[in-house]
Design an enzyme around this catalytic site. Structure first.
Site, PDB file in Angstrom:
ATOM      1  N   HIS A  45       0.974  -1.164  -0.002  1.00  0.00           N
ATOM      2  CA  HIS A  45      -0.155   0.361  -0.051  1.00  0.00           C
ATOM      3  C   HIS A  45       1.252   1.309   0.253  1.00  0.00           C
ATOM      4  CE1 HIS A  45      -4.376  -1.897   0.697  1.00  0.00           C
ATOM      5  NE2 HIS A  45      -3.887  -2.326   1.680  1.00  0.00           N
ATOM      6  N   ARG A  70       6.638  -6.670   2.962  1.00  0.00           N
ATOM      7  CA  ARG A  70       5.670  -7.195   2.811  1.00  0.00           C
ATOM      8  C   ARG A  70       5.357  -6.388   0.741  1.00  0.00           C
ATOM      9  NH1 ARG A  70      -0.968  -4.447   4.304  1.00  0.00           N
ATOM     10  NH2 ARG A  70      -0.001  -3.284   4.156  1.00  0.00           N
ATOM     11  N   ASP A  84      15.655 -11.382  -2.916  1.00  0.00           N
ATOM     12  CA  ASP A  84      17.327 -11.480  -4.411  1.00  0.00           C
ATOM     13  C   ASP A  84      17.283 -10.117  -3.484  1.00  0.00           C
ATOM     14  OD1 ASP A  84      16.870 -14.218  -5.796  1.00  0.00           O
ATOM     15  OD2 ASP A  84      16.863 -12.718  -7.492  1.00  0.00           O
ATOM     16  N   GLU A 149      -6.808 -12.145   6.722  1.00  0.00           N
ATOM     17  CA  GLU A 149      -7.006 -10.889   6.440  1.00  0.00           C
ATOM     18  C   GLU A 149      -8.770 -11.084   4.974  1.00  0.00           C
ATOM     19  OE1 GLU A 149      -4.947  -8.294   5.331  1.00  0.00           O
ATOM     20  OE2 GLU A 149      -4.266  -9.230   3.665  1.00  0.00           O
ATOM     21  N   ASP A 175      -8.505  -5.072   6.543  1.00  0.00           N
ATOM     22  CA  ASP A 175      -9.355  -5.903   5.028  1.00  0.00           C
ATOM     23  C   ASP A 175     -10.451  -7.322   5.601  1.00  0.00           C
ATOM     24  OD1 ASP A 175      -7.936  -5.121   3.244  1.00  0.00           O
ATOM     25  OD2 ASP A 175      -6.157  -5.108   3.570  1.00  0.00           O
TER      26      ASP A 175
HETATM   27  C1  3PY Z   1      -5.010  -5.057   8.221  1.00  0.00           C
HETATM   28  O1  3PY Z   1      -5.284  -4.353   8.850  1.00  0.00           O
HETATM   29  O2  3PY Z   1      -6.032  -5.093   6.463  1.00  0.00           O
HETATM   30  C2  3PY Z   1      -3.376  -4.705   6.993  1.00  0.00           C
HETATM   31  O3  3PY Z   1      -3.486  -5.564   6.135  1.00  0.00           O
HETATM   32  C3  3PY Z   1      -2.364  -3.934   8.198  1.00  0.00           C
HETATM   33  O4  3PY Z   1      -3.098  -2.953   8.068  1.00  0.00           O
END
Ligand code: 3PY
Length: 252
Positions: A45, A70, A84, A149, A175
């Site tokens: 993000h 991430r 890598d 999530e 999410d």
């Molecule tokens: C969420 O809370 O959905 C995340 O991915 C962490 O920010």
């Protein structure tokens, strides 16, 4: 060097982390000095590229905080590139099935255990060919964390958690709340219940559970809930709060 999965597997207080969304080397350097156990560099993000992530990884190298990247998705090409350039701990968002989890593990492993391409002399991870042990030890050194999530991930959580090579599971409340029909409301009781359920299933699988805390108080609750690793804030949140507080304190 102790891998992050070994640190997660060890007994001890929750490992506390800070989300790095500013995509900036100086910020990473400053935050790495502050005593966090880990820093999460966000490729999903935030305006990060492999190039900007590399700079932040180099900026925090002298410090103890574990750099976690991430990846934007479980794409094997991105996983290969992030490994890598030298990340040894990856967080993969939106993992909904055991099949996806297994594909992510495969993307992180060299043949015959997976499909990761070999860049022995050109990858920073191998010390540009000077680290003769890397190819053999990569699987032990690398820690793979998948994000839970979505409603689908909750339904498949036992199989995801049981996937060999998945070292830990991390709950994303933002999410998850959206997927459960409560966009922007992660404190909704249904979301909180889902989080408790997910934590219990991750515990039952014997894997470490992590979570993104919504506030310092929420982080303290998550410590009581015995989450093994907890994100307790973001660089953007700290800057915004500090900037707002400063002007308010001088104006009033
Ligand atoms: C969420 O809370 O959905 C995340 O991915 C962490 O920010």
């Amino acid at each position: 060097m102790t891998s992050f999965k070994d640190r997660l597997a060890a007994d001890g207080p929750a490992l506390l982390g800070l989300w790095q969304a500013l995509a900036n080397n100086y910020t990473a350097d400053i935050c790495a000095r502050a005593g966090y156990d880990w820093l999460l560099f966000d490729g999903e993000h935030s305006p990060n590229t492999a190039q900007t992530l590399l700079g932040q990884l180099q900026a925090v190298a002298p410090f103890d905080a574990e750099p976690i990247a991430r990846v934007p998705s479980g794409d094997p090409v991105l996983i290969k590139q992030y490994l890598d350039i030298g990340f040894t701990t990856l967080l993969v968002p939106m993992v909904d099935t055991a099949e996806q989890a297994a594909a992510i593990v495969s993307a992180s492993r060299y043949p015959p255990h997976g499909i990761r391409g070999v860049a022995s002399a050109t990858a920073r991870a191998t010390g540009f060919g000077t680290d003769g042990a890397y190819l053999k030890e990569a699987a032990e050194r690398i820690t793979l964390i998948v994000q839970i999530e979505s409603r689908a991930a909750l339904e498949n959580i036992d199989a995801i958690a049981a996937t060999p090579g998945v070292d830990a599971l991390f709950i994303g409340p933002a999410d998850l709340s959206a997927s459960l029909g409560h966009l922007g409301n992660p404190t909704h009781p249904e979301v909180q219940q889902a989080i408790s359920h997910a934590k219990a299933r991750i515990d039952a699988a014997g894997k470490p559970a992590g979570i993104f805390a919504l506030s310092p108080d929420d982080a303290k609750h998550r410590m009581v809930d015995q989450f093994r690793f907890i994100s307790i804030g973001t660089d953007i949140g700290l800057l915004l709060k500090g900037a707002q507080g400063l002007i308010a304190s001088v104006k009033n």
